[in-house]
Design a protein around this motif. Sequence first.
Motif, mmCIF file in Angstrom:
data_model
loop_
_atom_site.group_PDB
_atom_site.id
_atom_site.type_symbol
_atom_site.label_atom_id
_atom_site.label_comp_id
_atom_site.label_asym_id
_atom_site.label_seq_id
_atom_site.Cartn_x
_atom_site.Cartn_y
_atom_site.Cartn_z
ATOM 1 N N LEU A 67 -5.546 1.340 0.827
ATOM 2 C CA LEU A 67 -4.649 2.378 0.708
ATOM 3 C C LEU A 67 -4.130 2.041 -0.646
ATOM 4 O O LEU A 67 -3.741 3.153 -1.560
ATOM 5 N N GLN A 68 -3.465 0.812 -0.949
ATOM 6 C CA GLN A 68 -2.681 0.601 -2.194
ATOM 7 C C GLN A 68 -3.507 0.329 -3.318
ATOM 8 O O GLN A 68 -3.106 0.066 -4.328
ATOM 9 N N LYS A 69 -4.817 0.053 -3.086
ATOM 10 C CA LYS A 69 -5.684 -0.275 -4.180
ATOM 11 C C LYS A 69 -5.384 -1.521 -5.055
ATOM 12 O O LYS A 69 -5.424 -1.698 -6.064
ATOM 13 N N GLY A 70 -4.969 -2.652 -3.917
ATOM 14 C CA GLY A 70 -4.549 -3.923 -4.596
ATOM 15 C C GLY A 70 -3.442 -3.869 -5.352
ATOM 16 O O GLY A 70 -3.223 -4.802 -6.065
ATOM 17 N N ASP A 71 -2.526 -2.867 -5.269
ATOM 18 C CA ASP A 71 -1.358 -3.085 -5.958
ATOM 19 C C ASP A 71 0.108 -3.394 -5.262
ATOM 20 O O ASP A 71 0.148 -2.840 -4.235
ATOM 21 N N LEU A 72 0.662 -4.422 -5.383
ATOM 22 C CA LEU A 72 1.905 -5.015 -4.666
ATOM 23 C C LEU A 72 2.723 -3.865 -4.455
ATOM 24 O O LEU A 72 3.367 -3.814 -3.169
ATOM 25 N N PHE A 73 3.105 -2.707 -5.053
ATOM 26 C CA PHE A 73 4.105 -2.011 -4.878
ATOM 27 C C PHE A 73 3.446 -0.412 -4.538
ATOM 28 O O PHE A 73 4.428 0.367 -4.314
ATOM 29 N N GLY A 74 2.252 -0.458 -4.139
ATOM 30 C CA GLY A 74 1.488 0.877 -3.554
ATOM 31 C C GLY A 74 1.749 2.054 -4.875
ATOM 32 O O GLY A 74 1.925 3.060 -4.388
ATOM 33 N N ALA A 75 2.059 1.542 -5.900
ATOM 34 C CA ALA A 75 1.962 2.465 -7.089
ATOM 35 C C ALA A 75 0.873 3.451 -7.427
ATOM 36 O O ALA A 75 0.870 4.759 -7.574
#
Length: 901
Positions: free
Chosen positions: A615-623
């Motif tokens: 879902l987040q593509k590995g981004d901590l903030f879900g950006a």
Amino acid sequence: MADTDSGRSFKRRDQLLEMEHEVRKWWDESQVFNAEAKDQPAKQGEKFFGTFPFPYMNGYLHLGHAFSLSKLEFAAAFHRLRGANVLLPFGFHCTGMPIKASADKLRREIEKFGNPPVFPSVETEVVNEPEPESKPSDGSNPEKFKGKKSKVVSKTGRETYQWEIMRGYGLSDAEIATFQDPVQWLRFFPPLAVEDLKAFGLGADWRRSFITTDINPFFDKFVRWHMRKLKSKNKIIKDLRYTIYSPLDGQPCADHDRASGEGVIPQEYTLIKMEVVPPFPPKFAHIEGKKVYLAAATLRPETMYGQTNSWVLPDGKYGAFEINETEVFILTERAARNLAYQNLSRVPEKPTCLVELTGQDLIGLPCRSPLSFNDIIYCLPMLSVLTDKGTGIVTSVPSDSPDDYMALQDLKAKAPFRAKFGVKDEWVLPFEVIPIISHPEFGDKSAEKICNDMKIKSQNEREKLDAAKKVIYKGGFYEGTMIAGEYAGMRVQDAKTLIKQKLLELNQAVVYSEPEKKVMSRSGDECVVALTDQWYITYGEETWLEKAKGCLANMNLYSDETRHGFEHTLSWLNQWACSRSFGLGTRIPWDEQFLVESLSDSTIYMAYYAVCHLLQKGDLFGADTSTVKPEQLTDDVWDYLFLSGSEPKSSDIDLTLLKKMFQYWYPLDVRVSGKDLIQNHLTFCIYNHTAIFPEEHWPRGFRCNGHIMLNSEKMSKSTGNFRTLKQAIEEFSADATRFSLADAGDGMDDANFVFETANAAILRLTKERVWMEEVLAAESALRTYADRVFANEINFAIKMTEKEYMFREALKSGFYDLQAARDEYRFSCGSSGMNRDLMWRFMDIQTRLIAPICPHYSEYIWRKLLKKDGFVIKAGWPEAENPDLTLQKANRYLQESITNF
């Protein structure tokens, strides 16, 4: 690298650090810790899914975090080595008050001391309790501002301010100023924590990391679904409840919002209204015409028939506080403050003191007290009355209270004592013990009987009196029978509720609640108990409780002490306020004026780990919303992923892979945590799983550990006996730190990280590497008996280490004992040399057995010295023949005979 300190060389440590850096590059290149689900559901033992409660991100990770985390890391590495498909994800918690409180501290310091602030050199204000080290913290303790905050004073008398703590992180003053914005904390600390954990060698799938709060829109959607799901099942209600509350923050203060007092709950009392009989003394002139009551807090309203007097602390500070237009309560300011937040003050949330009083002003006041067989009783002095518990006004029932009995006897017997406080004889001498309860062991004057039996001579014999009170109160309440009043003949525990209800209905008492122990919020004020209209999760509800107990019964908890901790928590845990007015977090979806409380948004997020990387593509903030947009994650989507609901018609997301991933990884195999989370987070985890998921997805195990000490002393920032994870790695290396953590202890008792052990590990690991290089470069001969003995010891090490990989015992059998066997073998071989094939086997086995604890070292030996393919962390558990116990005993007998000879 030849750094030295006081003549001490760090060459060996630096060798380990260089090895670790090289090994981590190998791991990163191969993404060796990334975990992928298989197409079919996992069979028993095929996969291992373990988690650690995500740490709070208002500071650096420290050795307290590392100690608990190491238990999961070692277990995950052990299962990975044995061939299991291992998922170890790691997220970061930012919900709640701590970050907001720290940001607000910086703002207040700027307002008070300038930007950058210039702090005073000496502080003389009161110091409050330090923050427990078992909880993630920002490196600071609660601070005091304008008399409303607590502060920490260093050994030189100098306060540690939040600004100075931030300077300690290596930040410039210009950078620190940006941390007045709470969001800056979220962007600064989590990436640093990732760096430190990678340096530690944590085998995490970092694609699955995230931070909480609504700054991450994907996790925000997950929490909203979670809360709506609970509400749809009637697990969340809105009601008036007594709650630990921070007046400064203006909202309930849950465990993670507290600087001290974690686990403290409201203690409910019955507040007896003892009416002061006119005429009033001169000091009461200002309250003439009002109903004035001494307000005494009691846990035993059924004993009020036996009142002979009331007690006050002679030099205690009291006040006459306005409760409503006609009633005034005399009690401590602290109790009045609690009452004001319980709708028992003329001005809500603001106690109004009409007259300031001391205990001496109250001595001799005549009162009419509810249920008392004495028409008039008097207020008398008692030196052991507490003013930080209850109301500072105490009812006296000498028939059933050893304290009351001895204090009354002292006053009767000692005329000088009466004279000292101006006590008249008629206030004391006519009053005798009134039997009200029949105690099964001590009769109807149980306090008198036990005091005589224990030969207690005065009210000052505290230890004896405390012991006597425990015996009397327990037996009287659970086994006693009422012999006075309208409920005579009834069991005490049955009569209590009826008597309390009668007092409340007749307006002769009110319900009063206060924290059972002192609670300080992270904002720095002392908390009260407030009657608040909040959203509550209905923990403790009978049907839900039974499901939670059923889940617990089938879990692996690794120790009886842990199980007892959960059983105790389930016995008392009740409704939990899950809404907050401000701070950081996710909004309650049906009432967006409130935020979800920090312990309520983090109970089933293990399920989110299973799918979040896609879902987040590995981004901590879900950006990154290029593939999936948060608004696409409707409740129907979550139901389909986690609860086998119908496939959503309105969504254009390809959900098949997400659903397979969840079904493969769930249920959770183990969650590792400090024991302090049993009383909240971990028990909440059980409750929420049983409410939302089918039984096959309930958690399978929790492993809890004690806190960690450093060199046998409590870890504390204020004393300097403290290490961040980064500092420990820089000082000892990652593997030596891990070695010492494994050696520190495995149970629920507090463990001990010993610097000497870490330094010894540096020496052992580097010497072992040199020895292996020498052996591999040499030729060797072949013997028989010594080879057989050593090979047998290797088999023992393999079997014992696999059996006891929990983790100090694994270190003993897989490293210490194995090396001792090697050393004995080397000695037995003498000048003829060792068997090369056997030494190869030893080096292979030792490298694998120690790999979960010292993975960098083992990986380096595996690739560079042993020239093996692949990674040692996935090499498989070594095979072993069944050890020959007879051969082992024979060798020990031989060695002992040689020594004796």
